[in-house]
Design a protein around this motif. Sequence first.
Motif, PDB file in Angstrom:
ATOM      1  N   GLY A 220       0.813  -1.208   0.000  1.00 22.40           N
ATOM      2  CA  GLY A 220       0.000   0.000   0.000  1.00 22.40           C
ATOM      3  C   GLY A 220       0.848   1.260   0.000  1.00 22.40           C
ATOM      4  O   GLY A 220       0.526   2.242  -0.684  1.00 22.40           O
ATOM      5  N   ALA A 221       1.941   1.248   0.759  1.00 19.76           N
ATOM      6  CA  ALA A 221       2.837   2.409   0.783  1.00 19.76           C
ATOM      7  C   ALA A 221       3.449   2.644  -0.587  1.00 19.76           C
ATOM      8  O   ALA A 221       3.592   3.784  -1.042  1.00 19.76           O
ATOM      9  N   PHE A 222       3.816   1.553  -1.282  1.00 20.04           N
ATOM     10  CA  PHE A 222       4.407   1.687  -2.616  1.00 20.04           C
ATOM     11  C   PHE A 222       3.390   2.247  -3.604  1.00 20.04           C
ATOM     12  O   PHE A 222       3.684   3.189  -4.355  1.00 20.04           O
ATOM     13  N   VAL A 223       2.182   1.694  -3.613  1.00 18.25           N
ATOM     14  CA  VAL A 223       1.149   2.154  -4.541  1.00 18.25           C
ATOM     15  C   VAL A 223       0.760   3.598  -4.243  1.00 18.25           C
ATOM     16  O   VAL A 223       0.603   4.421  -5.158  1.00 18.25           O
ATOM     17  N   ALA A 224       0.603   3.929  -2.951  1.00 18.68           N
ATOM     18  CA  ALA A 224       0.226   5.291  -2.582  1.00 18.68           C
ATOM     19  C   ALA A 224       1.313   6.291  -2.960  1.00 18.68           C
ATOM     20  O   ALA A 224       1.012   7.415  -3.380  1.00 18.68           O
ATOM     21  N   SER A 225       2.584   5.900  -2.841  1.00 13.14           N
ATOM     22  CA  SER A 225       3.680   6.787  -3.241  1.00 13.14           C
ATOM     23  C   SER A 225       3.584   7.117  -4.723  1.00 13.14           C
ATOM     24  O   SER A 225       3.697   8.283  -5.135  1.00 13.14           O
ATOM     25  N   LEU A 226       3.383   6.089  -5.557  1.00 11.91           N
ATOM     26  CA  LEU A 226       3.255   6.313  -6.996  1.00 11.91           C
ATOM     27  C   LEU A 226       2.020   7.156  -7.319  1.00 11.91           C
ATOM     28  O   LEU A 226       2.076   8.076  -8.138  1.00 11.91           O
ATOM     29  N   LEU A 227       0.904   6.843  -6.669  1.00 14.74           N
ATOM     30  CA  LEU A 227      -0.346   7.548  -6.951  1.00 14.74           C
ATOM     31  C   LEU A 227      -0.231   9.027  -6.605  1.00 14.74           C
ATOM     32  O   LEU A 227      -0.607   9.910  -7.394  1.00 14.74           O
ATOM     33  N   ILE A 228       0.300   9.321  -5.412  1.00 16.41           N
ATOM     34  CA  ILE A 228       0.432  10.715  -4.996  1.00 16.41           C
ATOM     35  C   ILE A 228       1.437  11.451  -5.874  1.00 16.41           C
ATOM     36  O   ILE A 228       1.230  12.609  -6.263  1.00 16.41           O
ATOM     37  N   GLY A 229       2.543  10.775  -6.226  1.00 17.23           N
ATOM     38  CA  GLY A 229       3.516  11.411  -7.103  1.00 17.23           C
ATOM     39  C   GLY A 229       2.935  11.764  -8.459  1.00 17.23           C
ATOM     40  O   GLY A 229       3.137  12.864  -8.983  1.00 17.23           O
ATOM     41  N   LEU A 230       2.184  10.841  -9.048  1.00 19.80           N
ATOM     42  CA  LEU A 230       1.581  11.081 -10.360  1.00 19.80           C
ATOM     43  C   LEU A 230       0.538  12.197 -10.299  1.00 19.80           C
ATOM     44  O   LEU A 230       0.512  13.088 -11.156  1.00 19.80           O
ATOM     45  N   LEU A 231      -0.319  12.157  -9.277  1.00 15.60           N
ATOM     46  CA  LEU A 231      -1.355  13.176  -9.161  1.00 15.60           C
ATOM     47  C   LEU A 231      -0.766  14.559  -8.924  1.00 15.60           C
ATOM     48  O   LEU A 231      -1.219  15.550  -9.503  1.00 15.60           O
ATOM     49  N   GLN A 232       0.257  14.631  -8.078  1.00 17.38           N
ATOM     50  CA  GLN A 232       0.848  15.937  -7.786  1.00 17.38           C
ATOM     51  C   GLN A 232       1.611  16.476  -9.001  1.00 17.38           C
ATOM     52  O   GLN A 232       1.567  17.678  -9.276  1.00 17.38           O
ATOM     53  N   THR A 233       2.289  15.601  -9.739  1.00 18.11           N
ATOM     54  CA  THR A 233       2.972  16.036 -10.951  1.00 18.11           C
ATOM     55  C   THR A 233       1.973  16.529 -11.991  1.00 18.11           C
ATOM     56  O   THR A 233       2.189  17.554 -12.658  1.00 18.11           O
ATOM     57  N   TRP A 234       0.852  15.808 -12.128  1.00 19.48           N
ATOM     58  CA  TRP A 234      -0.191  16.266 -13.049  1.00 19.48           C
ATOM     59  C   TRP A 234      -0.724  17.624 -12.631  1.00 19.48           C
ATOM     60  O   TRP A 234      -0.921  18.520 -13.466  1.00 19.48           O
ATOM     61  N   ALA A 235      -0.953  17.818 -11.330  1.00 14.26           N
ATOM     62  CA  ALA A 235      -1.501  19.082 -10.850  1.00 14.26           C
ATOM     63  C   ALA A 235      -0.539  20.241 -11.108  1.00 14.26           C
ATOM     64  O   ALA A 235      -0.949  21.336 -11.509  1.00 14.26           O
TER      65      ALA A 235
END
Length: 304
Positions: A220-235
């Motif tokens: 979960g920590a790995f998936v959440a890291s990728l998800l937050i990184g992608l969303l923040q980069t998109w933003a």
Amino acid sequence: MLSSGLTLIFSMLGVLNFAHASFYMLGAYFAYALSAAVGFWPALVVAPLIVGGLGAVFERGVLRRLRARGALAELLATFGLAYIVVELVQLAWGRGPVDYAVPAALDGVLIPVAGIAVPAYRLFLMGLACTIAVLVWVAFRATRAGLILQAALSQPAMTQALGYNVPALYTGVFVCGAALAALAGAAGGNVLVTEPGMAATVGSVVFVVVVVGGLGSLGGAFVASLLIGLLQTWAVTSDASLAPWWPQSAMEPVGGAGVLGALQAAIAPIARLSVAQLAPAVPYLLMVAVLLWRPRGLFGVREG
């Protein structure tokens, strides 16, 4: 690396380590000091070992003594340690940033990936993080030591009765978590800024990652890291505005008094914001959304 270390510590000790980002900062500063004497690559190995040793001293000398008093006492101890580390770093290296540079072999080298030139050191960081994630998962799920750790997590008294030293296991896990945080600092401190505020900069985001992924879940920590990184980069790179999402009345000049006027005055500035301006808040908005939908997090195995 930061999130997996924090997840390990919480899984075994049941404590959210507020000093975890401080271990990350110590790793960066120790690597900076060592790299000037022995070079970057030896410093990348030695700095996490030093911080892991300091973590062992803290766990054995402080947390173990406080364990009988409950999780709140341990949490407050880690909270106090975070402040102490910041003050010690400022005394040793000053209040400003230090000149911690990328190793010369990877500095300025661009590697084409899918038609995009990516800095070689960024690719090294991604490869290192993925490698550490795989190694931690394998060690925890597919080795005898990992099975013993899982047994100590669920049945500590029975594990102790079978002859395993559970307190020593707790110390070992804390050392591994602190060393992982220090490795993240040693590897990433030269790309980011190595300064006394770096722990506060990443500390809150790390806790968001752990909560979104699920307390106690390495995957979960790995998936959440990728998800937050992608969303923040998109933003950050988005030029979209929030205006289409708000009623036209919210965009008009504020008029009138009373509750309606005060509400309109509060909403109007928000309606004029762009997605890029809200990028720093994206991790926290995601955390709120995940907790509303699934309070345990995406892959949570513990309630908290």
